[in-house]
Design a protein around this motif. Structure first.
Motif, short mmCIF file in Angstrom:
data_model
loop_
_atom_site.label_atom_id
_atom_site.label_comp_id
_atom_site.label_asym_id
_atom_site.label_seq_id
_atom_site.Cartn_x
_atom_site.Cartn_y
_atom_site.Cartn_z
N LYS A 116 -11.53 10.39 38.22
CA LYS A 116 -12.43 9.97 37.33
C LYS A 116 -11.82 9.10 36.24
CE LYS A 116 -15.98 13.64 37.81
NZ LYS A 116 -16.73 14.41 37.10
N VAL A 117 -12.66 8.31 35.89
CA VAL A 117 -12.14 7.39 34.59
C VAL A 117 -13.07 7.58 33.51
CG1 VAL A 117 -11.65 5.14 33.99
CG2 VAL A 117 -11.35 5.73 36.26
N LYS A 118 -12.57 7.82 32.24
CA LYS A 118 -13.40 7.72 30.99
C LYS A 118 -12.92 6.62 30.24
CE LYS A 118 -14.37 10.67 26.91
NZ LYS A 118 -14.09 11.83 26.17
N VAL A 119 -13.88 5.68 30.08
CA VAL A 119 -13.90 4.44 29.30
C VAL A 119 -14.48 4.39 27.93
CG1 VAL A 119 -14.13 1.82 29.32
CG2 VAL A 119 -14.22 3.25 31.59
N THR A 120 -13.48 4.39 27.00
CA THR A 120 -13.66 4.55 25.42
C THR A 120 -13.50 3.38 24.73
OG1 THR A 120 -12.72 6.94 26.12
CG2 THR A 120 -13.10 6.10 23.65
N VAL A 121 -14.41 3.23 23.75
CA VAL A 121 -14.28 2.09 22.73
C VAL A 121 -14.07 2.69 21.69
CG1 VAL A 121 -15.31 -0.03 21.75
CG2 VAL A 121 -15.81 0.52 24.29
N ARG A 122 -13.18 2.26 20.85
CA ARG A 122 -12.65 3.08 19.55
C ARG A 122 -13.12 2.34 18.27
NH1 ARG A 122 -7.14 3.94 18.28
NH2 ARG A 122 -7.14 1.95 17.11
N PHE A 123 -14.26 2.75 17.51
CA PHE A 123 -14.47 1.87 16.43
C PHE A 123 -13.75 2.48 15.08
CE2 PHE A 123 -18.16 2.19 19.22
CZ PHE A 123 -18.55 1.07 19.17
N ARG A 124 -13.31 1.06 14.43
CA ARG A 124 -12.71 1.51 13.10
C ARG A 124 -13.35 0.77 12.03
NH1 ARG A 124 -7.15 -0.80 15.12
NH2 ARG A 124 -6.59 -1.01 13.06
N GLY A 125 -13.34 1.33 10.72
CA GLY A 125 -14.00 1.00 9.71
C GLY A 125 -15.21 0.48 9.76
N ARG A 126 -15.54 -0.75 9.45
CA ARG A 126 -16.79 -1.40 9.41
C ARG A 126 -17.51 -1.67 10.80
NH1 ARG A 126 -15.99 -5.34 4.45
NH2 ARG A 126 -15.94 -3.97 2.58
N GLU A 127 -16.69 -1.46 11.94
CA GLU A 127 -17.17 -1.85 13.29
C GLU A 127 -18.06 -0.74 13.52
OE1 GLU A 127 -13.58 -1.30 15.29
OE2 GLU A 127 -12.60 -3.40 15.25
N ALA A 129 -20.71 -0.13 12.07
CA ALA A 129 -21.87 -0.26 11.81
C ALA A 129 -22.47 -1.25 13.02
CB ALA A 129 -22.12 -1.26 10.70
N HIS A 130 -21.54 -1.85 13.85
CA HIS A 130 -21.96 -2.54 15.10
C HIS A 130 -21.69 -1.87 16.45
CE1 HIS A 130 -22.98 -5.77 12.22
NE2 HIS A 130 -21.88 -5.60 11.84
N THR A 131 -22.27 -0.79 16.82
CA THR A 131 -21.80 -0.02 17.98
C THR A 131 -22.48 -0.75 19.13
OG1 THR A 131 -24.09 1.10 17.35
CG2 THR A 131 -21.88 2.24 16.95
N GLU A 132 -23.40 -1.91 18.79
CA GLU A 132 -24.06 -2.55 20.17
C GLU A 132 -22.91 -3.19 20.79
OE1 GLU A 132 -24.21 -5.18 16.48
OE2 GLU A 132 -24.99 -3.32 16.93
N LEU A 133 -21.78 -3.79 19.83
CA LEU A 133 -20.76 -4.52 20.48
C LEU A 133 -19.97 -3.82 21.28
CD1 LEU A 133 -19.34 -6.25 17.24
CD2 LEU A 133 -20.77 -7.36 19.00
N GLY A 134 -19.71 -2.53 21.15
CA GLY A 134 -19.03 -1.51 22.02
C GLY A 134 -19.84 -1.29 23.28
N LEU A 135 -21.16 -1.25 23.24
CA LEU A 135 -22.13 -1.19 24.35
C LEU A 135 -21.83 -2.31 25.41
CD1 LEU A 135 -23.92 0.69 25.87
CD2 LEU A 135 -25.88 -0.27 24.60
N ASP A 136 -21.72 -3.42 24.83
CA ASP A 136 -21.80 -4.72 25.55
C ASP A 136 -20.24 -4.64 26.16
OD1 ASP A 136 -24.01 -5.52 24.47
OD2 ASP A 136 -23.34 -6.82 22.77
N MET A 157 -22.30 7.65 21.99
CA MET A 157 -21.44 7.79 20.84
C MET A 157 -21.13 9.47 20.66
SD MET A 157 -20.87 4.92 19.47
CE MET A 157 -20.16 5.38 17.77
N GLU A 158 -19.67 9.52 20.41
CA GLU A 158 -19.12 10.74 20.11
C GLU A 158 -18.30 10.70 18.81
OE1 GLU A 158 -16.78 11.53 23.52
OE2 GLU A 158 -18.63 11.90 24.92
N GLY A 159 -18.89 10.75 17.50
CA GLY A 159 -18.11 10.44 16.46
C GLY A 159 -17.72 8.82 16.30
N ARG A 160 -16.49 8.56 16.33
CA ARG A 160 -15.96 7.15 16.24
C ARG A 160 -15.97 6.45 17.51
NH1 ARG A 160 -14.59 4.82 11.85
NH2 ARG A 160 -14.67 5.95 9.62
N PHE A 161 -16.11 7.32 18.61
CA PHE A 161 -15.88 6.62 19.96
C PHE A 161 -17.26 6.50 20.67
CE2 PHE A 161 -12.19 9.04 18.33
CZ PHE A 161 -11.39 8.11 18.88
N MET A 162 -17.26 5.50 21.46
CA MET A 162 -18.31 5.28 22.55
C MET A 162 -17.69 5.61 23.64
SD MET A 162 -21.22 2.21 23.12
CE MET A 162 -22.20 2.69 21.89
N SER A 163 -18.14 6.45 24.89
CA SER A 163 -17.63 6.42 25.99
C SER A 163 -18.62 6.78 27.17
CB SER A 163 -16.45 7.67 25.92
OG SER A 163 -17.03 8.77 25.77
#
Length: 178
Positions: A116-127, A129-136, A157-163
Motif C-alpha cells: 500500500k502507498v500513502k502519498v502525502t503533500v506537506r504544506f509549510r507556512g503560507r502554503e 492557504a493554497h491547499t488546492e495546489l496539493g490536491l493538483d 487534509m490532516e493538519g498540515r498534510f494532505m494525503s
C-alpha cells in the motif's frame, strides 16, 4: 485447540475415555488406565484430542511426531500469508516536474511489489492557504500511475498534510481486465 491445551498420558485425570487407535479405528469407551496401558504397550502416547466430549476422546499416537506435524502446518500457513506494508511518499505543493515523475515512478514500483502507498503533500507556512495546489499534485500523481491502483482513502487534509492511500489492484481483477 493448540498443543499447549492437550493433556497427555498421566495428565489425563478422568475415569473413562473414548479411545481411537493410531490407525484411526475407534476402540470404544474404556477406563483411562486401560487406554494408557494400551498406549504404553505400543510405545506411543495417549493424547486427549477432544476434552469437552463426554467421555473425553483420546487417541494413541506419537506425541512428538504429532506436535511436529502441527508446528509444520502453522509454519506453512504463515508462509502463505502476505504481509502488506504501507510505504509513504512525501512531497510538497511546489514540486518540480522531474521530481514528480521520479516520485510517481516509486509509487508505481511500490504498488507493483504489492504494498500500500500513502502519498502525502506537506504544506509549510503560507502554503496552507493554497491547499488546492496539493490536491493538483495528488491528481497529477494519479494521472501518472494510470489505473494500477485502488484508492483506499481519497485525498484529505490532516493538519498540515494532505494525503491519500492507494493499494495495488487485486490479481484477480487484473487478469479479468486483460
Amino acid at each position: 485447540m493448540s498443543e499447549k491445551d492437550l493433556r497427555i498420558n498421566e495428565q489425563i485425570r478422568v475415569r473413562e475415555v473414548r479411545l481411537i487407535r493410531d490407525e484411526g479405528e475407534q476402540q470404544g469407551i474404556m477406563s483411562t488406565l486401560e487406554a494408557l496401558e494400551l498406549a504404553k504397550g505400543q510405545g506411543l502416547d495417549l493424547v486427549e484430542v477432544a476434552p469437552t466430549a463426554v467421555p473425553p476422546v483420546v487417541k494413541i499416537l506419537d506425541y512428538g511426531k504429532f506436535k511436529f506435524e502441527n508446528e509444520k502446518k502453522v509454519r506453512d500457513s504463515k508462509k502463505k500469508q502476505k504481509l502488506l506494508k504501507l510505504k509513504e511518499i512525501r512531497m510538497q505543493p511546489k514540486i518540480d516536474e522531474h521530481d514528480l515523475d521520479f516520485k510517481s515512478k516509486h509509487v508505481k514500483e511500490f504498488l507493483a511489489e504489492g504494498n500500500k502507498v500513502k502519498v502525502t503533500v506537506r504544506f509549510r507556512g503560507r502554503e496552507l492557504a493554497h491547499t488546492e495546489l496539493g490536491l493538483d499534485v495528488l491528481k497529477d500523481v494519479l494521472a501518472r500511475i494510470e489505473g494500477e491502483y485502488v484508492m483506499d482513502k481519497p485525498p484529505a487534509m490532516e493538519g498540515r498534510f494532505m494525503s491519500m492511500v492507494l493499494s495495488p489492484k487485486s490479481k484477480g481483477a487484473a487478469k479479468a481486465g486483460a
